[in-house]
Motif scaffolding. Structure first.
Motif, PDB file in Angstrom:
ATOM      1  N   UNK A 334       0.820  -1.220   0.000  1.00  7.80           N
ATOM      2  CA  UNK A 334       0.000   0.000   0.000  1.00  7.80           C
ATOM      3  C   UNK A 334       0.850   1.264   0.000  1.00  7.80           C
ATOM      4  N   UNK A 335       2.061   1.162  -0.449  1.00 12.53           N
ATOM      5  CA  UNK A 335       2.931   2.330  -0.493  1.00 12.53           C
ATOM      6  C   UNK A 335       4.379   1.898  -0.511  1.00 12.53           C
ATOM      7  N   UNK A 336       5.255   2.809  -0.924  1.00  6.71           N
ATOM      8  CA  UNK A 336       6.682   2.477  -0.973  1.00  6.71           C
ATOM      9  C   UNK A 336       7.516   3.684  -0.567  1.00  6.71           C
ATOM     10  N   UNK A 337       8.550   3.392   0.206  1.00  6.67           N
ATOM     11  CA  UNK A 337       9.507   4.400   0.668  1.00  6.67           C
ATOM     12  C   UNK A 337      10.839   4.101  -0.017  1.00  6.67           C
ATOM     13  N   UNK A 350      17.483   9.794   7.604  1.00  5.92           N
ATOM     14  CA  UNK A 350      17.250   8.745   6.622  1.00  5.92           C
ATOM     15  C   UNK A 350      17.309   9.282   5.196  1.00  5.92           C
ATOM     16  N   UNK A 351      17.872   8.465   4.290  1.00  7.68           N
ATOM     17  CA  UNK A 351      18.125   8.911   2.917  1.00  7.68           C
ATOM     18  C   UNK A 351      16.902   8.710   2.035  1.00  7.68           C
ATOM     19  N   UNK A 352      15.758   9.207   2.479  1.00  5.52           N
ATOM     20  CA  UNK A 352      14.496   8.999   1.773  1.00  5.52           C
ATOM     21  C   UNK A 352      14.324  10.018   0.665  1.00  5.52           C
ATOM     22  N   UNK A 353      13.994   9.522  -0.532  1.00  9.52           N
ATOM     23  CA  UNK A 353      13.659  10.383  -1.652  1.00  9.52           C
ATOM     24  C   UNK A 353      12.174  10.713  -1.543  1.00  9.52           C
ATOM     25  N   UNK A 354      11.883  11.930  -1.139  1.00 10.80           N
ATOM     26  CA  UNK A 354      10.514  12.339  -0.856  1.00 10.80           C
ATOM     27  C   UNK A 354       9.637  12.259  -2.105  1.00 10.80           C
ATOM     28  N   UNK A 355      10.176  12.666  -3.256  1.00 18.12           N
ATOM     29  CA  UNK A 355       9.374  12.742  -4.472  1.00 18.12           C
ATOM     30  C   UNK A 355       9.044  11.377  -5.047  1.00 18.12           C
ATOM     31  N   UNK A 356       9.873  10.365  -4.779  1.00 24.35           N
ATOM     32  CA  UNK A 356       9.635   9.027  -5.320  1.00 24.35           C
ATOM     33  C   UNK A 356       8.905   8.112  -4.341  1.00 24.35           C
ATOM     34  N   UNK A 357       8.661   8.588  -3.133  1.00 23.92           N
ATOM     35  CA  UNK A 357       8.016   7.773  -2.099  1.00 23.92           C
ATOM     36  C   UNK A 357       6.529   8.102  -2.031  1.00 23.92           C
ATOM     37  N   UNK A 417      15.070  19.549   8.420  1.00 20.62           N
ATOM     38  CA  UNK A 417      13.950  18.891   9.090  1.00 20.62           C
ATOM     39  C   UNK A 417      13.993  17.386   8.825  1.00 20.62           C
ATOM     40  N   UNK A 418      14.338  16.997   7.580  1.00 19.13           N
ATOM     41  CA  UNK A 418      14.348  15.589   7.208  1.00 19.13           C
ATOM     42  C   UNK A 418      15.526  14.832   7.814  1.00 19.13           C
TER      43      UNK A 418
END
Length: 449
Positions: A334-337, A350-357, A417-418
């Motif tokens: 139901x979603x991907x990070x 955390x090295x999260x790509x906000x636009x691709x998550x 913030x991230x």
């Protein structure tokens, strides 16, 4: 009553009144061929094969060929000889979880590996390879679950009973993110499956990342990378079975699994050994059939039950997010990070790509004010990253575009913030407040669920 006596009485009630057995007629690689039992067993059943010095080696039926039953052992085939006795284990493989398992570490066979003594066995057996609840009997996903991680709380908000994937290549911080959720989330119970982990990392995760406080409300299932493929696959099934037990007690369970990819690799080894032809990049059709059976077991329970919120890591091979396992899992959850190496290399974890998550419960779970805030922050990030190359080269002239000028000013604040340390929890409301302050908007009113 001591736990040993309790367990003995429980097992005594499960002793069958007769025994079916056959004989080993061949051993090829990881496979053991047995004759004489094919009419009494089916795929997935257990058989105990007598090895050297009378040691009983547990095996699983993985197929049939030319009137012979094909087995794969949960350990090594060493010590198995022609003519060895093979005893059929009655009933479907099951586990009997108990409330006292909290704070314990077990292997794929539900045996304690933490040196704290035997485990109490519960009265109700849970089938290892259980079926998911009926889609029509399940509840809807609940309110928001606080994961304690700012970037996920804001941009991929997770609801109770939701299933999310964490996609990343090796060394980008999947295990670190998982440890933060285990410590900081607002779930009642944590069930954590370490599938195919390095032996060194397993103990570090339990002692350093999870810690004493995190372990108190957790059950950890460990199968290291050196264990046979059946053990690695079984660890994933056992993780879900334990989570289902606590769900049935009315608990909100957070099920963490690291990683689904190693579960798929274990299933690939089993299928190839049994003679199944590969379909895509060496993965057999059975791998893609087993993935939804495993992942669908997480989710909301039936009316009167709790929920299992699932966070599953996916090891992206070669940084290719469209490789077969990533593609299949992304379509089930139901979603991907998405965690990206380039973001980690510039020091933001955390090295999260906000636009691709993406979280598929958003924006429905948010208030209008929260959606406005998230939308504004995404626009700033998108604008900056579209122009990032020109900005770094010095080719962009200030004043040429108002939106780009604003993005150049606000983007570093959003990045701050991230950025979050592993020892720094942040709740949902504080996450939104920090982002609002960073981009100069009014913080949204507090809202949970």
């Amino acid at each position: 009553m001591s736990s040993l006596v309790h367990n003995f009485l429980t097992e005594l009630g499960r002793v069958p009144d007769h025994q079916v057995f056959g004989r080993v007629v061949g051993v090829q690689g990881l496979l053991v061929e047995v004759g004489g039992v094919q009419s009494a067993v089916s795929v997935g059943d257990r058989i105990l094969v007598m090895g050297r010095a009378g040691k009983m080696i547990p095996t699983e039926v993985v197929g049939f060929r030319e009137g012979k039953t094909l087995l794969m052992p949960f350990g090594s085939v060493d010590g198995i000889s022609l003519g060895a006795r093979a005893e059929v284990v009655a009933g479907a493989p099951s586990v009997q979880p108990h409330a006292s398992w909290l704070g314990r570490v077990v292997n794929a066979m539900a045996e304690p590996v933490d040196g704290l003594g035997p485990l109490l066995q519960g009265p109700v057996p849970y089938t290892i390879r259980n079926t998911p609840p009926s889609a029509h009997s399940r509840q809807r996903v609940g309110g928001k679950l606080d994961l304690g991680i700012r970037c996920m709380n804001i941009f991929t908000t997770c609801c109770i009973g939701q299933r999310m994937g964490i996609f990343a290549a090796s060394g980008v911080g999947k295990s670190s993110v998982m440890s933060m959720m285990a410590k900081f989330s607002s779930a009642d119970i944590i069930v954590c499956g370490l599938i195919g982990e390095r032996g060194r990392e397993a103990r570090e995760f339990i002692e350093d990342d999870l810690g004493e406080e995190g372990l108190k409300r957790s059950v950890v299932v460990v199968a290291t990378s050196d264990e046979p493929p059946l053990m690695r696959r079984q660890a994933a099934y056992l993780t879900m079975a334990i989570a289902e037990y606590y769900r049935d007690q009315g608990m909100n369970v957070l099920c963490l699994m690291d990683s689904v990819t190693r579960f798929a690799m274990a299933q690939r080894e089993i299928s190839l050994s049994a003679g199944e032809p590969p379909a895509s990049k060496g993965y057999t059709p059975t791998v893609f059939a087993e993935l939804p059976k495993l992942l669908e077991r997480a989710g909301p329970g039936a009316r009167g039950q709790g929920n299992i919120t699932g966070l599953f890591t996916v090891l992206v091979e070669g940084d290719d997010h469209n490789e077969p396992i990533s593609d299949a899992v992304r379509g089930i959850l139901d979603g991907h990070i998405v965690l990206e190496r380039s973001i980690g290399e510039r020091g933001r974890y955390p090295a999260m790509n906000v636009l691709r998550s993406v979280s598929r419960t958003m924006p429905g779970c948010n208030s209008p004010e929260q959606n406005d805030l998230v939308r504004a922050a995404r626009k700033v990030i998108s604008t900056y990253e579209d122009m990032a190359e020109l900005i770094r080269l010095g080719a962009y002239r200030a004043g040429s575009n108002e939106e780009v000028d604003a993005a150049i000013e606000l983007y570093p604040r959003i990045e701050e913030v991230l950025r979050q340390r592993k020892t720094e929890p942040t709740d949902l409301n504080t996450s939104y407040t920090m982002l609002a302050q960073a981009i100069g908007m009014e913080p949204p009113p507090p809202q949970y669920g």
